[in-house]
Each structure stands twice: as structure tokens, then as C-alpha cells.
Scaffold this motif. Structure first.
Motif, PDB file in Angstrom:
ATOM      1  N   GLU A  86       0.818  -1.218   0.000  1.00 33.76           N
ATOM      2  CA  GLU A  86       0.000   0.000   0.000  1.00 33.76           C
ATOM      3  C   GLU A  86       0.849   1.263   0.000  1.00 33.76           C
ATOM      4  O   GLU A  86       0.351   2.337  -0.313  1.00 33.76           O
ATOM      5  CB  GLU A  86      -0.976   0.004   1.172  1.00 33.76           C
ATOM      6  N   GLN A  87       2.139   1.133   0.292  1.00 35.98           N
ATOM      7  CA  GLN A  87       2.991   2.319   0.417  1.00 35.98           C
ATOM      8  C   GLN A  87       3.034   3.208  -0.827  1.00 35.98           C
ATOM      9  O   GLN A  87       2.976   4.433  -0.698  1.00 35.98           O
ATOM     10  CB  GLN A  87       4.412   1.939   0.856  1.00 35.98           C
ATOM     11  N   PRO A  88       3.129   2.654  -2.046  1.00 34.68           N
ATOM     12  CA  PRO A  88       3.125   3.562  -3.200  1.00 34.68           C
ATOM     13  C   PRO A  88       1.858   4.429  -3.257  1.00 34.68           C
ATOM     14  O   PRO A  88       1.923   5.598  -3.637  1.00 34.68           O
ATOM     15  CB  PRO A  88       3.209   2.626  -4.410  1.00 34.68           C
ATOM     16  N   PHE A  89       0.737   3.862  -2.866  1.00 35.32           N
ATOM     17  CA  PHE A  89      -0.513   4.634  -2.858  1.00 35.32           C
ATOM     18  C   PHE A  89      -0.497   5.678  -1.753  1.00 35.32           C
ATOM     19  O   PHE A  89      -0.911   6.823  -1.969  1.00 35.32           O
ATOM     20  CB  PHE A  89      -1.719   3.697  -2.703  1.00 35.32           C
ATOM     21  N   LEU A  90       0.006   5.303  -0.581  1.00 36.08           N
ATOM     22  CA  LEU A  90       0.117   6.279   0.509  1.00 36.08           C
ATOM     23  C   LEU A  90       1.037   7.427   0.105  1.00 36.08           C
ATOM     24  O   LEU A  90       0.754   8.593   0.404  1.00 36.08           O
ATOM     25  CB  LEU A  90       0.628   5.603   1.786  1.00 36.08           C
ATOM     26  N   ASP A  91       2.124   7.097  -0.590  1.00 35.05           N
ATOM     27  CA  ASP A  91       3.055   8.129  -1.052  1.00 35.05           C
ATOM     28  C   ASP A  91       2.408   9.050  -2.078  1.00 35.05           C
ATOM     29  O   ASP A  91       2.584  10.271  -2.036  1.00 35.05           O
ATOM     30  CB  ASP A  91       4.327   7.500  -1.622  1.00 35.05           C
ATOM     31  N   LEU A  92       1.659   8.477  -3.022  1.00 36.22           N
ATOM     32  CA  LEU A  92       0.950   9.301  -4.008  1.00 36.22           C
ATOM     33  C   LEU A  92      -0.075  10.207  -3.317  1.00 36.22           C
ATOM     34  O   LEU A  92      -0.175  11.395  -3.631  1.00 36.22           O
ATOM     35  CB  LEU A  92       0.244   8.415  -5.044  1.00 36.22           C
ATOM     36  N   ILE A  93      -0.824   9.650  -2.388  1.00 34.59           N
ATOM     37  CA  ILE A  93      -1.828  10.427  -1.651  1.00 34.59           C
ATOM     38  C   ILE A  93      -1.158  11.593  -0.932  1.00 34.59           C
ATOM     39  O   ILE A  93      -1.616  12.735  -1.004  1.00 34.59           O
ATOM     40  CB  ILE A  93      -2.607   9.519  -0.672  1.00 34.59           C
ATOM     41  N   ALA A  94      -0.059  11.313  -0.237  1.00 36.01           N
ATOM     42  CA  ALA A  94       0.648  12.360   0.521  1.00 36.01           C
ATOM     43  C   ALA A  94       1.253  13.408  -0.404  1.00 36.01           C
ATOM     44  O   ALA A  94       1.222  14.614  -0.103  1.00 36.01           O
ATOM     45  CB  ALA A  94       1.741  11.727   1.391  1.00 36.01           C
ATOM     46  N   THR A  95       1.801  12.979  -1.533  1.00 34.75           N
ATOM     47  CA  THR A  95       2.413  13.917  -2.478  1.00 34.75           C
ATOM     48  C   THR A  95       1.373  14.870  -3.054  1.00 34.75           C
ATOM     49  O   THR A  95       1.605  16.079  -3.142  1.00 34.75           O
ATOM     50  CB  THR A  95       3.134  13.149  -3.606  1.00 34.75           C
ATOM     51  N   VAL A  96       0.237  14.330  -3.458  1.00 32.82           N
ATOM     52  CA  VAL A  96      -0.831  15.188  -3.997  1.00 32.82           C
ATOM     53  C   VAL A  96      -1.363  16.117  -2.913  1.00 32.82           C
ATOM     54  O   VAL A  96      -1.584  17.309  -3.154  1.00 32.82           O
ATOM     55  CB  VAL A  96      -1.960  14.346  -4.634  1.00 32.82           C
ATOM     56  N   ALA A  97      -1.543  15.607  -1.707  1.00 27.71           N
ATOM     57  CA  ALA A  97      -2.034  16.447  -0.606  1.00 27.71           C
ATOM     58  C   ALA A  97      -1.061  17.580  -0.298  1.00 27.71           C
ATOM     59  O   ALA A  97      -1.480  18.710  -0.026  1.00 27.71           O
ATOM     60  CB  ALA A  97      -2.283  15.595   0.639  1.00 27.71           C
ATOM     61  N   ALA A  98       0.237  17.294  -0.370  1.00 29.13           N
ATOM     62  CA  ALA A  98       1.231  18.341  -0.116  1.00 29.13           C
ATOM     63  C   ALA A  98       1.237  19.380  -1.231  1.00 29.13           C
ATOM     64  O   ALA A  98       1.404  20.575  -0.985  1.00 29.13           O
ATOM     65  CB  ALA A  98       2.618  17.723   0.045  1.00 29.13           C
TER      66      ALA A  98
END
Length: 184
Positions: free
Chosen positions: A91-103
């Protein structure tokens, strides 16, 4: 037909799962009936699509061009209250994408900031009567038993919106970052 307040989302489409969950989604997920493909959400509601569309498009093009496509699997059936879903691994790649877009878009937190942590998931069922979730899960487990884990590949992000009434793809952002073998 135009909506008074259209919505948008950034999603990773998961066409590989349609043969398994398409029927479930058609019967038990209202978003499927309104045109939303099987997906894992990166950001919803994505407000910049309507607030500043040109800037958002440029930023998303740049942001996702730095991400490489990645493999993952859908291996486990889980539930939230009233929702049956498949969990991606890792799930980490998705968590990273979510965090990157949120930032990059602090005015558009995932799920409107409703949850402290967004959990990557592919919704299979969100029935009007949540008491049916157990029987839907049992049916999915029976059908999916020999088909999970399901190998998937994330190669693009879709910007979808319901500006015209049903959900349609507004833009496609390929993940085309540096390959594993490239050198800086």
C-alpha cells in the motif's frame, strides 16, 4: 445536464479487477452506475480541477511525470463500516501518491480531511442497506477464492469529474518517472 456543484477525483484505474468485481460493483456500488471505473482513490474531492484548472493540470502533469509505474496486487478482502473493499499490497506507493498530492494541493485534502489517514482501497460494494454487507462479502470470497491475489499495474492517474452529470475522464496523467536502471 450540468451539476450545481460538480466533483472531481484523482484515481488509479484498475482494469485488471473488472472481471472479478464488475458485477458486484454494478449491483452494490452506486459510483459504478454513475460511470466511476474500478479504482484506488488518490484524492477526492479534488477541488483544484474547478477552482484553478490550468494550474492544476500543469502541476499534475509535472508531479506524475516524476513517478514511475509500479506493480501491486489486490490480495485481501476487507471492510469499513458499510463498505466492502479490496486492499492493495504493497500500500505504500498509494500512501506516497496520496501524501504527495495532498502536499502539492493543501486546499484539497484526501476525503476532505475527514480521516486522519487515508486508507488505499478499491471499493467493491457500498450497499444502501449495510446489513447486507456480510452476505455480499461471503459471495465475493467464494468467487475470489481462487483469483486472489490479483496482479495489477499502476501506469497512469485519471482525473475524473461529474461536471456533465456522470463521471467521465477529464485528463490522463501517465506515470513515467525514471526507470530503475537509469542513472542520475
Amino acid at each position: 445536464m450540468s451539476l450545481a456543484s460538480p466533483e472531481a477525483a484523482l484515481v488509479v484505474p484498475v482494469p485488471e479487477v473488472e472481471p472479478l468485481v464488475g458485477g458486484f460493483r454494478a449491483r452494490h456500488d452506486p459510483s459504478a452506475a454513475s460511470g466511476v471505473p474500478a479504482h484506488i482513490t488518490i484524492n477526492y474531492p479534488f477541488h483544484p480541477r474547478f477552482r484553478r484548472p490550468e494550474e492544476a493540470h500543469r502541476s499534475l502533469t509535472d508531479l506524475f511525470s516524476r513517478w514511475s509505474p509500479f506493480e501491486y496486487s489486490l490480495a485481501e478482502i476487507r471492510t469499513f463500516p458499510g463498505v466492502l473493499y479490496l486492499a492493495p499490497h504493497p500500500e505504500q506507493p498509494f500512501l506516497d501518491l496520496i501524501a504527495t498530492v495532498a502536499a502539492a494541493f493543501p486546499d484539497s485534502p484526501p476525503y476532505g480531511g475527514q480521516f486522519e489517514v487515508a486508507v488505499p482501497h478499491l471499493t467493491v460494494a457500498q450497499p444502501a442497506d449495510p446489513t447486507t454487507l456480510g452476505s455480499i462479502r461471503a459471495e465475493l470470497e467464494s468467487v475470489a477464492e481462487s483469483r486472489l491475489p490479483l496482479a495489477c499495474f499502476a501506469a497512469r492517474i485519471l482525473l475524473i469529474d461529474n461536471e456533465k452529470g456522470s463521471w467521465t475522464t477529464h485528463a490522463v496523467y501517465p506515470l513515467k518517472g525514471p526507470s530503475e536502471t537509469s542513472t542520475p
